[in-house]
Design a protein around this motif. Structure first.
Motif, PDB file in Angstrom:
ATOM      1  N   THR A   1       2.325  43.334   3.676  1.00 48.74           N
ATOM      2  CA  THR A   1       2.899  44.663   3.512  1.00 48.74           C
ATOM      3  C   THR A   1       3.221  45.300   4.860  1.00 48.74           C
ATOM      4  OG1 THR A   1       1.701  44.971   1.447  1.00 48.74           O
ATOM      5  CG2 THR A   1       2.505  46.963   2.525  1.00 48.74           C
ATOM      6  N   ASP A   2       2.316  45.187   5.823  1.00 51.75           N
ATOM      7  CA  ASP A   2       2.557  45.760   7.147  1.00 51.75           C
ATOM      8  C   ASP A   2       1.676  45.090   8.198  1.00 51.75           C
ATOM      9  OD1 ASP A   2       2.921  47.314   9.461  1.00 51.75           O
ATOM     10  OD2 ASP A   2       3.318  49.090   8.271  1.00 51.75           O
ATOM     11  N   PRO A   3       2.219  44.094   8.894  1.00 51.73           N
ATOM     12  CA  PRO A   3       1.441  43.390   9.921  1.00 51.73           C
ATOM     13  C   PRO A   3       1.121  44.238  11.151  1.00 51.73           C
ATOM     14  CG  PRO A   3       3.687  42.551   9.851  1.00 51.73           C
ATOM     15  CD  PRO A   3       3.541  43.510   8.708  1.00 51.73           C
ATOM     16  N   ASP A   4       1.703  45.437  11.252  1.00 48.21           N
ATOM     17  CA  ASP A   4       1.337  46.343  12.340  1.00 48.21           C
ATOM     18  C   ASP A   4       0.073  47.124  12.019  1.00 48.21           C
ATOM     19  OD1 ASP A   4       3.513  45.639  13.964  1.00 48.21           O
ATOM     20  OD2 ASP A   4       4.815  47.105  12.976  1.00 48.21           O
ATOM     21  N   LEU A   5      -0.268  47.199  10.726  1.00 46.91           N
ATOM     22  CA  LEU A   5      -1.469  47.928  10.309  1.00 46.91           C
ATOM     23  C   LEU A   5      -2.650  47.008  10.029  1.00 46.91           C
ATOM     24  CD1 LEU A   5       0.020  50.524   7.765  1.00 46.91           C
ATOM     25  CD2 LEU A   5      -0.586  50.894  10.163  1.00 46.91           C
ATOM     26  N   PHE A   6      -2.354  45.785   9.559  1.00 50.27           N
ATOM     27  CA  PHE A   6      -3.411  44.885   9.090  1.00 50.27           C
ATOM     28  C   PHE A   6      -3.272  43.488   9.687  1.00 50.27           C
ATOM     29  CE2 PHE A   6      -2.190  47.813   5.662  1.00 50.27           C
ATOM     30  CZ  PHE A   6      -3.382  48.466   5.438  1.00 50.27           C
ATOM     31  N   ASP A   7      -4.405  42.821   9.811  1.00 50.47           N
ATOM     32  CA  ASP A   7      -4.460  41.405  10.177  1.00 50.47           C
ATOM     33  C   ASP A   7      -5.589  40.800   9.359  1.00 50.47           C
ATOM     34  OD1 ASP A   7      -3.920  38.993  11.392  1.00 50.47           O
ATOM     35  OD2 ASP A   7      -4.458  39.648  13.412  1.00 50.47           O
ATOM     36  N   GLN A   8      -5.762  39.488   9.511  1.00 44.41           N
ATOM     37  CA  GLN A   8      -6.852  38.803   8.822  1.00 44.41           C
ATOM     38  C   GLN A   8      -7.722  38.069   9.829  1.00 44.41           C
ATOM     39  OE1 GLN A   8      -4.112  36.862   5.814  1.00 44.41           O
ATOM     40  NE2 GLN A   8      -6.007  36.995   4.643  1.00 44.41           N
ATOM     41  N   SER A   9      -9.006  38.059   9.560  1.00 49.04           N
ATOM     42  CA  SER A   9      -9.963  37.345  10.385  1.00 49.04           C
ATOM     43  C   SER A   9      -9.701  35.840  10.304  1.00 49.04           C
ATOM     44  CB  SER A   9     -11.386  37.639   9.899  1.00 49.04           C
ATOM     45  OG  SER A   9     -12.305  36.745  10.459  1.00 49.04           O
ATOM     46  N   GLU A  10      -9.727  35.187  11.433  1.00 52.75           N
ATOM     47  CA  GLU A  10      -9.563  33.731  11.444  1.00 52.75           C
ATOM     48  C   GLU A  10     -10.782  33.031  10.865  1.00 52.75           C
ATOM     49  OE1 GLU A  10      -8.152  32.014  15.057  1.00 52.75           O
ATOM     50  OE2 GLU A  10      -6.728  33.655  15.388  1.00 52.75           O
ATOM     51  N   ASP A  11     -11.932  33.713  10.876  1.00 53.51           N
ATOM     52  CA  ASP A  11     -13.166  33.108  10.368  1.00 53.51           C
ATOM     53  C   ASP A  11     -13.200  33.020   8.848  1.00 53.51           C
ATOM     54  OD1 ASP A  11     -14.157  32.788  12.953  1.00 53.51           O
ATOM     55  OD2 ASP A  11     -15.107  34.765  12.930  1.00 53.51           O
ATOM     56  N   ASP A  12     -12.927  34.158   8.185  1.00 52.04           N
ATOM     57  CA  ASP A  12     -13.068  34.167   6.724  1.00 52.04           C
ATOM     58  C   ASP A  12     -11.883  34.780   5.983  1.00 52.04           C
ATOM     59  OD1 ASP A  12     -13.428  36.830   7.351  1.00 52.04           O
ATOM     60  OD2 ASP A  12     -15.487  36.948   6.627  1.00 52.04           O
ATOM     61  N   GLY A  13     -10.844  35.185   6.702  1.00 51.15           N
ATOM     62  CA  GLY A  13      -9.646  35.716   6.072  1.00 51.15           C
ATOM     63  C   GLY A  13      -9.728  37.163   5.646  1.00 51.15           C
ATOM     64  N   THR A  14     -10.843  37.830   5.942  1.00 49.81           N
ATOM     65  CA  THR A  14     -10.974  39.228   5.526  1.00 49.81           C
ATOM     66  C   THR A  14     -10.111  40.141   6.393  1.00 49.81           C
ATOM     67  OG1 THR A  14     -12.947  39.494   6.890  1.00 49.81           O
ATOM     68  CG2 THR A  14     -13.285  38.978   4.547  1.00 49.81           C
ATOM     69  N   VAL A  15      -9.830  41.292   5.850  1.00 51.09           N
ATOM     70  CA  VAL A  15      -8.936  42.256   6.489  1.00 51.09           C
ATOM     71  C   VAL A  15      -9.505  42.775   7.809  1.00 51.09           C
ATOM     72  CG1 VAL A  15      -9.900  44.215   5.203  1.00 51.09           C
ATOM     73  CG2 VAL A  15      -7.575  44.354   6.104  1.00 51.09           C
ATOM     74  N   ILE A  16      -8.594  42.959   8.759  1.00 52.34           N
ATOM     75  CA  ILE A  16      -8.891  43.612  10.025  1.00 52.34           C
ATOM     76  C   ILE A  16      -7.902  44.766  10.151  1.00 52.34           C
ATOM     77  CG2 ILE A  16      -8.854  43.408  12.539  1.00 52.34           C
ATOM     78  CD1 ILE A  16      -9.418  40.405  12.164  1.00 52.34           C
ATOM     79  N   LEU A  17      -8.395  45.971  10.335  1.00 51.18           N
ATOM     80  CA  LEU A  17      -7.522  47.123  10.532  1.00 51.18           C
ATOM     81  C   LEU A  17      -7.046  47.160  11.976  1.00 51.18           C
ATOM     82  CD1 LEU A  17      -9.346  50.009   8.635  1.00 51.18           C
ATOM     83  CD2 LEU A  17      -7.224  48.873   8.003  1.00 51.18           C
ATOM     84  N   LEU A  18      -5.747  47.132  12.160  1.00 52.32           N
ATOM     85  CA  LEU A  18      -5.179  47.237  13.495  1.00 52.32           C
ATOM     86  C   LEU A  18      -4.890  48.691  13.854  1.00 52.32           C
ATOM     87  CD1 LEU A  18      -2.647  44.270  13.393  1.00 52.32           C
ATOM     88  CD2 LEU A  18      -4.971  44.295  14.333  1.00 52.32           C
ATOM     89  N   ASN A  19      -4.653  49.495  12.825  1.00 56.11           N
ATOM     90  CA  ASN A  19      -4.368  50.913  13.019  1.00 56.11           C
ATOM     91  C   ASN A  19      -4.898  51.660  11.798  1.00 56.11           C
ATOM     92  OD1 ASN A  19      -3.370  53.450  13.441  1.00 56.11           O
ATOM     93  ND2 ASN A  19      -1.227  52.854  13.558  1.00 56.11           N
ATOM     94  N   ALA A  20      -6.035  52.279  11.937  1.00 55.50           N
ATOM     95  CA  ALA A  20      -6.671  52.962  10.803  1.00 55.50           C
ATOM     96  C   ALA A  20      -6.038  54.312  10.500  1.00 55.50           C
ATOM     97  CB  ALA A  20      -8.160  53.149  11.075  1.00 55.50           C
ATOM     98  N   GLU A  21      -5.214  54.822  11.420  1.00 57.74           N
ATOM     99  CA  GLU A  21      -4.584  56.125  11.209  1.00 57.74           C
ATOM    100  C   GLU A  21      -3.079  56.019  11.438  1.00 57.74           C
ATOM    101  OE1 GLU A  21      -6.626  59.330  13.170  1.00 57.74           O
ATOM    102  OE2 GLU A  21      -8.578  58.478  12.691  1.00 57.74           O
ATOM    103  N   PRO A  22      -2.362  55.456  10.456  1.00 53.71           N
ATOM    104  CA  PRO A  22      -0.918  55.273  10.628  1.00 53.71           C
ATOM    105  C   PRO A  22      -0.184  56.606  10.697  1.00 53.71           C
ATOM    106  CG  PRO A  22      -1.548  54.823   8.369  1.00 53.71           C
ATOM    107  CD  PRO A  22      -2.810  55.026   9.143  1.00 53.71           C
ATOM    108  N   GLU A  23       0.873  56.624  11.494  1.00 51.48           N
ATOM    109  CA  GLU A  23       1.694  57.818  11.638  1.00 51.48           C
ATOM    110  C   GLU A  23       3.135  57.469  11.311  1.00 51.48           C
ATOM    111  OE1 GLU A  23       1.188  59.610  15.444  1.00 51.48           O
ATOM    112  OE2 GLU A  23      -0.985  59.657  15.284  1.00 51.48           O
ATOM    113  N   GLY A  24       3.805  58.387  10.691  1.00 59.13           N
ATOM    114  CA  GLY A  24       5.195  58.184  10.325  1.00 59.13           C
ATOM    115  C   GLY A  24       5.319  57.822   8.857  1.00 59.13           C
TER     116      GLY A  24
END
Length: 64
Positions: free
Chosen positions: A19-42
């Protein structure tokens, strides 16, 4: 707007990253979500965050 992720609920489907690779990524270890930007603007980033919360199969994402 603030995104919260519960990695305990995350099933690693990656729908948030698609949906948005600028906001989310996945852990290489277990595939769980990593927040890249917890407070999106715009409008686009906020709409993408809402979409990711809505389509998350593990209901691991929420907005405040």
């Amino acid at each position: 707007m603030k995104i919260t992720a519960d990695t305990g609920k995350c099933v690693g489907a990656g729908q948030c990253v698609l949906t948005d690779p600028d906001l989310f990524d996945q852990s290489e270890d277990d595939g769980t979500v990593i927040l890249l930007n917890a407070e999106p603007e715009g409008d686009e980033a906020e709409e993408n965050a809402r979409t990711a919360v809505h389509i998350c199969p593990g209901q691991a994402l929420s907005l405040a």
